[in-house]
Design an enzyme around this catalytic site. Sequence first.
Site, PDB file in Angstrom:
ATOM      1  N   HIS A 155       0.835  -1.204   0.000  1.00 55.84           N
ATOM      2  CA  HIS A 155       0.000   0.000   0.000  1.00 55.84           C
ATOM      3  C   HIS A 155       0.869   1.254   0.000  1.00 55.84           C
ATOM      4  O   HIS A 155       1.207   1.803   1.047  1.00 55.84           O
ATOM      5  CB  HIS A 155      -0.895  -0.015   1.248  1.00 55.84           C
ATOM      6  CG  HIS A 155      -1.987   1.004   1.230  1.00 55.84           C
ATOM      7  ND1 HIS A 155      -3.104   0.892   2.016  1.00 55.84           N
ATOM      8  CD2 HIS A 155      -2.141   2.161   0.534  1.00 55.84           C
ATOM      9  CE1 HIS A 155      -3.897   1.939   1.800  1.00 55.84           C
ATOM     10  NE2 HIS A 155      -3.322   2.715   0.905  1.00 55.84           N
ATOM     11  N   TYR A 167       2.941   6.634  -4.866  1.00 57.00           N
ATOM     12  CA  TYR A 167       4.124   7.280  -5.436  1.00 57.00           C
ATOM     13  C   TYR A 167       3.795   8.561  -6.193  1.00 57.00           C
ATOM     14  O   TYR A 167       4.684   9.215  -6.726  1.00 57.00           O
ATOM     15  CB  TYR A 167       4.877   6.293  -6.338  1.00 57.00           C
ATOM     16  CG  TYR A 167       5.844   5.403  -5.581  1.00 57.00           C
ATOM     17  CD1 TYR A 167       6.152   5.641  -4.245  1.00 57.00           C
ATOM     18  CD2 TYR A 167       6.464   4.337  -6.213  1.00 57.00           C
ATOM     19  CE1 TYR A 167       7.036   4.829  -3.564  1.00 57.00           C
ATOM     20  CE2 TYR A 167       7.359   3.524  -5.526  1.00 57.00           C
ATOM     21  CZ  TYR A 167       7.638   3.764  -4.206  1.00 57.00           C
ATOM     22  OH  TYR A 167       8.516   2.958  -3.536  1.00 57.00           O
ATOM     23  N   ASN A 218      -4.500   5.854  -7.539  1.00 59.30           N
ATOM     24  CA  ASN A 218      -5.093   7.207  -7.547  1.00 59.30           C
ATOM     25  C   ASN A 218      -4.084   8.270  -7.981  1.00 59.30           C
ATOM     26  O   ASN A 218      -3.771   9.206  -7.258  1.00 59.30           O
ATOM     27  CB  ASN A 218      -5.701   7.544  -6.185  1.00 59.30           C
ATOM     28  CG  ASN A 218      -4.694   7.512  -5.048  1.00 59.30           C
ATOM     29  OD1 ASN A 218      -3.644   6.882  -5.148  1.00 59.30           O
ATOM     30  ND2 ASN A 218      -5.000   8.206  -3.966  1.00 59.30           N
ATOM     31  N   ASP A 225      -8.244   2.838  -3.786  1.00 59.17           N
ATOM     32  CA  ASP A 225      -7.798   3.447  -2.531  1.00 59.17           C
ATOM     33  C   ASP A 225      -7.744   4.964  -2.617  1.00 59.17           C
ATOM     34  O   ASP A 225      -7.257   5.528  -3.600  1.00 59.17           O
ATOM     35  CB  ASP A 225      -6.419   2.931  -2.122  1.00 59.17           C
ATOM     36  CG  ASP A 225      -5.952   3.572  -0.838  1.00 59.17           C
ATOM     37  OD1 ASP A 225      -6.665   3.453   0.173  1.00 59.17           O
ATOM     38  OD2 ASP A 225      -4.919   4.246  -0.850  1.00 59.17           O
ATOM     39  N   HIS A 235     -10.635   0.729   0.433  1.00 54.56           N
ATOM     40  CA  HIS A 235     -10.602   1.863   1.354  1.00 54.56           C
ATOM     41  C   HIS A 235     -12.015   2.004   1.898  1.00 54.56           C
ATOM     42  O   HIS A 235     -12.943   2.321   1.156  1.00 54.56           O
ATOM     43  CB  HIS A 235     -10.178   3.123   0.594  1.00 54.56           C
ATOM     44  CG  HIS A 235     -10.098   4.351   1.439  1.00 54.56           C
ATOM     45  ND1 HIS A 235      -8.932   5.069   1.574  1.00 54.56           N
ATOM     46  CD2 HIS A 235     -11.028   5.001   2.195  1.00 54.56           C
ATOM     47  CE1 HIS A 235      -9.146   6.105   2.377  1.00 54.56           C
ATOM     48  NE2 HIS A 235     -10.410   6.084   2.760  1.00 54.56           N
ATOM     49  N   HIS A 244      -5.659  -0.312   5.629  1.00 53.21           N
ATOM     50  CA  HIS A 244      -5.408   0.561   6.784  1.00 53.21           C
ATOM     51  C   HIS A 244      -6.530   0.528   7.826  1.00 53.21           C
ATOM     52  O   HIS A 244      -7.171   1.534   8.129  1.00 53.21           O
ATOM     53  CB  HIS A 244      -5.117   2.003   6.351  1.00 53.21           C
ATOM     54  CG  HIS A 244      -5.974   2.556   5.252  1.00 53.21           C
ATOM     55  ND1 HIS A 244      -7.349   2.370   5.182  1.00 53.21           N
ATOM     56  CD2 HIS A 244      -5.659   3.317   4.174  1.00 53.21           C
ATOM     57  CE1 HIS A 244      -7.821   2.985   4.120  1.00 53.21           C
ATOM     58  NE2 HIS A 244      -6.816   3.570   3.494  1.00 53.21           N
ATOM     59  N   ASN A 291      -6.443   9.502   6.593  1.00 55.32           N
ATOM     60  CA  ASN A 291      -7.702   8.778   6.369  1.00 55.32           C
ATOM     61  C   ASN A 291      -7.420   7.280   6.241  1.00 55.32           C
ATOM     62  O   ASN A 291      -6.622   6.912   5.388  1.00 55.32           O
ATOM     63  CB  ASN A 291      -8.386   9.250   5.076  1.00 55.32           C
ATOM     64  CG  ASN A 291      -8.770  10.716   5.095  1.00 55.32           C
ATOM     65  OD1 ASN A 291      -8.918  11.316   6.148  1.00 55.32           O
ATOM     66  ND2 ASN A 291      -8.924  11.286   3.919  1.00 55.32           N
ATOM     67  N   ASP A 317       0.844   2.629   3.821  1.00 51.91           N
ATOM     68  CA  ASP A 317       0.011   3.696   3.248  1.00 51.91           C
ATOM     69  C   ASP A 317       0.853   4.958   3.073  1.00 51.91           C
ATOM     70  O   ASP A 317       0.414   6.076   3.379  1.00 51.91           O
ATOM     71  CB  ASP A 317      -1.217   3.969   4.110  1.00 51.91           C
ATOM     72  CG  ASP A 317      -2.212   4.917   3.432  1.00 51.91           C
ATOM     73  OD1 ASP A 317      -2.098   5.144   2.209  1.00 51.91           O
ATOM     74  OD2 ASP A 317      -3.103   5.440   4.138  1.00 51.91           O
ATOM     75  N   HIS A 349       3.062  14.338   0.825  1.00 56.60           N
ATOM     76  CA  HIS A 349       2.495  15.636   0.473  1.00 56.60           C
ATOM     77  C   HIS A 349       3.573  16.698   0.674  1.00 56.60           C
ATOM     78  O   HIS A 349       4.517  16.501   1.453  1.00 56.60           O
ATOM     79  CB  HIS A 349       1.280  15.979   1.340  1.00 56.60           C
ATOM     80  CG  HIS A 349       0.108  15.082   1.137  1.00 56.60           C
ATOM     81  ND1 HIS A 349      -0.608  15.045  -0.035  1.00 56.60           N
ATOM     82  CD2 HIS A 349      -0.469  14.160   1.951  1.00 56.60           C
ATOM     83  CE1 HIS A 349      -1.582  14.158   0.067  1.00 56.60           C
ATOM     84  NE2 HIS A 349      -1.518  13.606   1.262  1.00 56.60           N
TER      85      HIS A 349
END
Length: 421
Positions: free
Chosen positions: A60, A63, A94, A151, A178, A231, A277, A304, A308
Amino acid sequence: MILIKNGTLVRPECMKTEQKSIVIENGKIKEIGEGYEDADFEQVIDAKGMMVAPGLIDVHVHYRDPGFTYKEDVITGANAAKKGGFTTIITMANTKPAVDNVETLAYLLEKGKETGIHVIPAAAISKDLKGKELVKMEELKAHGAIGFTDDGMSLMDEKLVVEAMKEAKRLQVPLSFHEEDPYFIENSGVNKGAVSEKLGLGGASAIAEDILVARDGMLAFETGCTINIQHISSRHSVALVKLYKEMGASVFAEAAPHHFSLDETAVLEHGTLAKMNPPLRTKEDQQAIIEGLKDGTIDIIATDHAPHSKEEKEKPFTEAPSGIIGLETSLALGITNLVKKGHLTIEELIAKMTLNPAKLYRLDYGTLEPGKCADVVIFNPDEQWTVDSFVSKASNSPFLGATLTGKVHYTICKGDVVYQN
């Protein structure tokens, strides 16, 4: 040839440790034994005082490539993985564009070949992650998708979920979910409870997770599909997964290091660096996750890893994105908070980071058996270190500044040393 000597081998395939040497030749583990002469090898690694385990597998990882490479890209993300001892990474879909088409999938597979480790994409379940229309799963699998997940987004259309499960069962691939029903989320990233009230935020209720885990576990039982609850954060969801396993459903569950290491009060100390989340929940939820890891309800530890930028994370809580990075701290958090505290043995921890992830995705990795791919991590389980920097592009972690136990010294993938400290 490479000789790894004087180390303690951690062998999850037989759940034991032993003092033996490993011989690596032509990218494979040639043999495990004793009494080798250094002169017979091109490279000798003295692992005295260290443990030698299969290369870690993370099912999980985000990238951010393509589309958000200012946060992370395949190359920098792989560098973070190597530092953390990971040799196999399953990337999430995503991105922008999403991994719902053969072209984007091929781009990731090609870029992954440049990293020196196994970077294997999961594809989206629904087109453009909108939860409305199923992707061409058979075509994507044929072109290299290892599994399917939306996810970051929850699938709210039960008809689509059942359709996806039936197709996944036919194709013999897992679906990863998710689980957060947006109806029960006022503000994401913080648990609905004492901390969210103190901050004046509505928060995300645990029922948002529980209700979808209940649905998807039952649908997995009905369809025979293999699913992975991503998660997991709620004690009720842990209980549900245990129930579905007892019923005979093919349900895996993964826990992130932050969910077994922290509770909701970390948000008061770390602010947006502890926003994720699903959110960090109560001490009771944290303890239930640890118990689930102990009794086998939770099969897998997965990071996960969600990079950012600093600027994004410095925004007000309700505006900052959710997620933290995790590849470089995952093993150490497991050793520090699970092994050293007596919750798991080192063999159990390594199994949840190697053998069990490999079982979910039907990968021929995760062991030290002779003849298998020479993916190896060498680490000192007793060495303390301070988290003071990252090789990831991002640094959004509540563990920055923490002192952890367990340090990676070598990562070997396909017989090549890809990281050395």
